[in-house]
Structure formats: C-alpha cells, structure tokens
Scaffold this motif. Structure first.
Motif, PDB file in Angstrom:
ATOM      1  N   ALA A 231       0.728  -1.261  -0.278  1.00 19.45           N
ATOM      2  CA  ALA A 231      -0.068   0.019   0.172  1.00 19.45           C
ATOM      3  C   ALA A 231       1.054   1.171  -0.083  1.00 19.45           C
ATOM      4  N   THR A 232       1.766   1.249   0.808  1.00 15.01           N
ATOM      5  CA  THR A 232       3.029   2.346   0.868  1.00 15.01           C
ATOM      6  C   THR A 232       3.704   2.516  -0.664  1.00 15.01           C
ATOM      7  N   GLY A 233       3.973   1.541  -1.167  1.00 12.00           N
ATOM      8  CA  GLY A 233       4.614   1.335  -2.560  1.00 12.00           C
ATOM      9  C   GLY A 233       3.745   2.066  -3.482  1.00 12.00           C
ATOM     10  N   MET A 234       2.352   1.686  -3.497  1.00  9.78           N
ATOM     11  CA  MET A 234       1.398   1.902  -4.589  1.00  9.78           C
ATOM     12  C   MET A 234       1.127   3.349  -4.398  1.00  9.78           C
ATOM     13  N   ALA A 235       1.194   3.837  -2.946  1.00 14.36           N
ATOM     14  CA  ALA A 235       0.865   5.365  -2.914  1.00 14.36           C
ATOM     15  C   ALA A 235       1.993   6.195  -3.594  1.00 14.36           C
ATOM     16  N   LEU A 236       3.120   5.823  -3.196  1.00  9.14           N
ATOM     17  CA  LEU A 236       4.392   6.468  -3.748  1.00  9.14           C
ATOM     18  C   LEU A 236       4.511   6.386  -5.168  1.00  9.14           C
ATOM     19  N   HIS A 237       4.194   4.921  -5.682  1.00 10.64           N
ATOM     20  CA  HIS A 237       4.262   4.923  -6.916  1.00 10.64           C
ATOM     21  C   HIS A 237       3.261   5.930  -7.894  1.00 10.64           C
ATOM     22  N   ARG A 238       2.170   6.089  -7.198  1.00  3.92           N
ATOM     23  CA  ARG A 238       1.062   6.782  -8.131  1.00  3.92           C
ATOM     24  C   ARG A 238       1.592   8.376  -8.101  1.00  3.92           C
ATOM     25  N   ARG A 239       2.301   8.483  -6.908  1.00  6.46           N
ATOM     26  CA  ARG A 239       2.837  10.104  -7.130  1.00  6.46           C
ATOM     27  C   ARG A 239       4.206  10.185  -7.764  1.00  6.46           C
ATOM     28  N   GLU A 240       4.746   9.012  -8.256  1.00  2.30           N
ATOM     29  CA  GLU A 240       5.901   9.027  -9.164  1.00  2.30           C
ATOM     30  C   GLU A 240       7.164   9.543  -8.215  1.00  2.30           C
ATOM     31  N   ALA A 241       6.804   9.138  -7.003  1.00  2.00           N
ATOM     32  CA  ALA A 241       8.189   9.136  -6.170  1.00  2.00           C
ATOM     33  C   ALA A 241       8.987   7.894  -6.216  1.00  2.00           C
TER      34      ALA A 241
END
Length: 362
Positions: free
Chosen positions: A20-30
C-alpha cells in the motif's frame, strides 16, 4: 559497508502495508526502495505454476496437482499451518532472529508478500464504532480504502452490510454463489427481523479475489484457494511487486533490518545480509516501517535501546467450529474462501463488533 547516496523513501517490509505504501508512492511518481528478507518459492515450483496457469483445472497433470496441493500438516491439536503450493517458505525464519514468546504460540513470516501469501483474503473496513478510540475515523480512512481498492480486486455484493461497512468502490464483482451460500442466506433472510433485533447483520463475504469473467486472472473455481492460486486470482503483494518493480531495482531481498537512527535531515538504517552476514547501511529522507507487528515492534525496540525487555502485544481472539445444516447439498462449494459474513453488535456479548466468517467447505 555503507551504501552510497541517499534514498528519498525507504520501505521496510513487503506485505500488505508495504505494498500500500509502495503503490501510494508509485502513483505520485516518487522514488523509493524496499528492504525485506524476502524468502520466496523455488524456481521449479514457479515454472510448474506458470505451466498450470495456462490450462484449465481439468487439464492439470495429476502429479503436478499432488505436488502443489498436498494435505496441510496436522496433529491431534489441528492444522499446524497452511502451505503455499506445498512450500513452507512463508514460515521460514532468518538465523539472525531470536524471539521468545510467553503464554502464546506465534507464527512469523519473512517471505516476500508476508502472510498475504497464505491469507484468507477477507476484507472489511472498520466501522465508525470500532474507531471511536482511534486517532482516525472513517472520514479520514475512506479515501485510503478507495485508493487500495483501485488495485486490489474485491468480490462483494451490495447488501445490508453496506449500512455499517461501505464498499468504498463501484468496481466490485461477485464470485458465483454456491448452493450452500444460497441456502444459508435464505435461512437468514427468513429470520432477519429477529437477527436484527439481536444486533446481527449479515451478507456475502468480501474477499480480495478477481471474479471478472474473461479476465486471465479471474477465479476458475478449482477449489484450491487455501493451497495457492495458480491464476493469481487471490490478491497477494508477492505478485503485485512484480508489476511495480519490473526492472528489479526497487525491491532488495536478503536484507534483515536491525535498527534505525534519526538525524536532522536523514534516517540511517542498519541491516544485515542473510546471504553472507555482512552489515549494510542505508540513508533515507523518509522511512516507512511496514514489516508487520512483530518485526516492526522489534526494530523500534532495538532502535530505542530496549533490548531483552518483554513487550506485551494485544491480539484479537480467533476460534473455529463446525457449522452444520440439516439440509444436504449435492454439489460441493465452488471455492474454499469465506462465503458469508455475520457481524454481531450486542452489548451483552461485547462492546465491539464480533466478526464471523462462514465457509462452505470444511
């Protein structure tokens, strides 16, 4: 050794909270990196799974089926633990770990994807009542529930459970009902007034399963849900990491994280290689600990210098019992995950919701 450079975001763990953390960062292109021990299936088993996934269940080789879906180990006390495709890798523990438990028996996982490798895939949001003593309520958690359901499939029906437990998605589809489910839900409907007055609500179980007909990873009702799904119908971070880490540069396996130290403008993370025992260090601007309650607690305790101190961890109590019907059903259940949820809110029993999951398959 000290790894050169500083990471913007560093995630420890690879289970449900970590993905969930990885997907949240992935969506922000972080940019982010992930550290985990990451035990996994062996290559031969992966090859067998990939071959079976190209076939329908009746075409599976009998020997391959027996190898991937053996009976789980059991004793006079009951089942000792579920396997994944016949493997015990979800329970493997690194040599560097030493924990003692008093008054309980606890299972630990250091596998890629965590215990979501062998979970029952049941999903239900917390009710407002359950969150009364939490710093966050349903209003704050609602957007996060919706974000998760953007990439986690949900099998559910729009029924009476929605009143206290919203679906948080318009994309839910439902697994086919078995005769057992229809029979039970009809019996509950006949007694709905009495059940409601007793604080009992009910509905179809909500599970993280792809049930979209025609989708390559949709459930094909082979009946091995609790042994391992060759089609990837049941959501697991283990498979999802492959989608967001296609270049294999983010996820670092073989790292047992020991502790962290916070500084003015960075966090220094120390770990040990499970391959050669060497110490490694990472520098990061933000650290996300998502390694489960035991491992996360252990890392924090060591980082605070609280080594060899007993730590009390609260736990919900789970129990299993046979659920019998006078009515017989000639056809076996189509799948082996939970099929019905019953939610009990009765002050005479508990001030909290009591959650029951009914399975059609024993």
């Amino acid at each position: 050794m000290t790894d050169t450079g500083i990471v913007d975001n560093l995630i420890v763990g690879s289970g449900l909270a970590a993905i969930a953390t990885g997907m949240a960062l992935h969506r922000r292109e972080a940019s982010f990196q992930v550290l985990d021990v990451g035990y996994d299936l062996d290559a031969d088993t992966e090859d067998t799974i990939a071959h079976m996934a190209r076939l329908d269940p009746p075409a599976w080789d009998r020997q391959a089926r027996s190898r991937l879906f053996p009976p789980p180990p059991s004793s006079p006390s009951g089942l000792e633990g579920r396997l994944l495709f016949g493997s015990t890798f979800p329970y493997r523990v690194p040599d560097e770990l030493a924990l003692k438990f008093n008054g309980c028996k606890a299972a630990l996982t250091h596998s890629i994807g965590g215990f979501a490798n062998i979970w029952g895939a049941a999903m239900l949001p917390y009710s407002e009542r359950s969150l009364r003593t939490w710093p966050l309520g349903t209003a704050e958690l609602g957007p996060s529930y919706r974000n998760v359901l953007d990439y986690v499939p949900l099998s559910a029906e729009s029924d009476d459970l929605r009143e206290k437990f919203p679906l948080y998605t318009e994309r839910a589809t439902a697994l086919e009902r078995s005769e057992q489910v229809d029979g039970l839900l009809q019996a509950l409907d006949h007694r709905k007034t009495s059940l409601t007055s007793s604080g009992i609500s009910y509905g179809r179980a909500r599970t993280a399963v792809n049930s979209i007909n025609g989708n390559p990873s949709a459930c094909r009702y082979c009946g091995h849900c609790l042994d391992g799904c060759v089609y990837g119908s049941i959501f697991t971070p283990r498979l999802h990491w492959k989608d967001i880490d296609a270049d294999q540069r983010r996820l670092h396996k073989g790292v047992y994280v020991l502790e962290f130290k916070e500084h003015d403008d960075e966090v220094l993370v120390t770990g040990v290689s499970t391959q050669d025992g060497s110490l490694r260090k990472w520098r990061t601007k933000r650290l996300f600990l998502a390694a489960g309650h035991f491992a996360t607690t252990r890392i924090i305790a060591r980082s605070l210098g609280r080594i060899n101190e007993p730590i009390r961890i609260l736990d919900s109590q789970y129990f299993f019992f046979p659920f019998l019907s006078y009515q017989g059903f000639p056809q076996p259940p189509k799948f082996t995950l939970a099929e019905v949820f019953l939610e009990v809110l009765n002050e005479e029993l508990s001030k909290h919701f009591v959650h029951l999951q009914v399975y059609g398959m024993n």
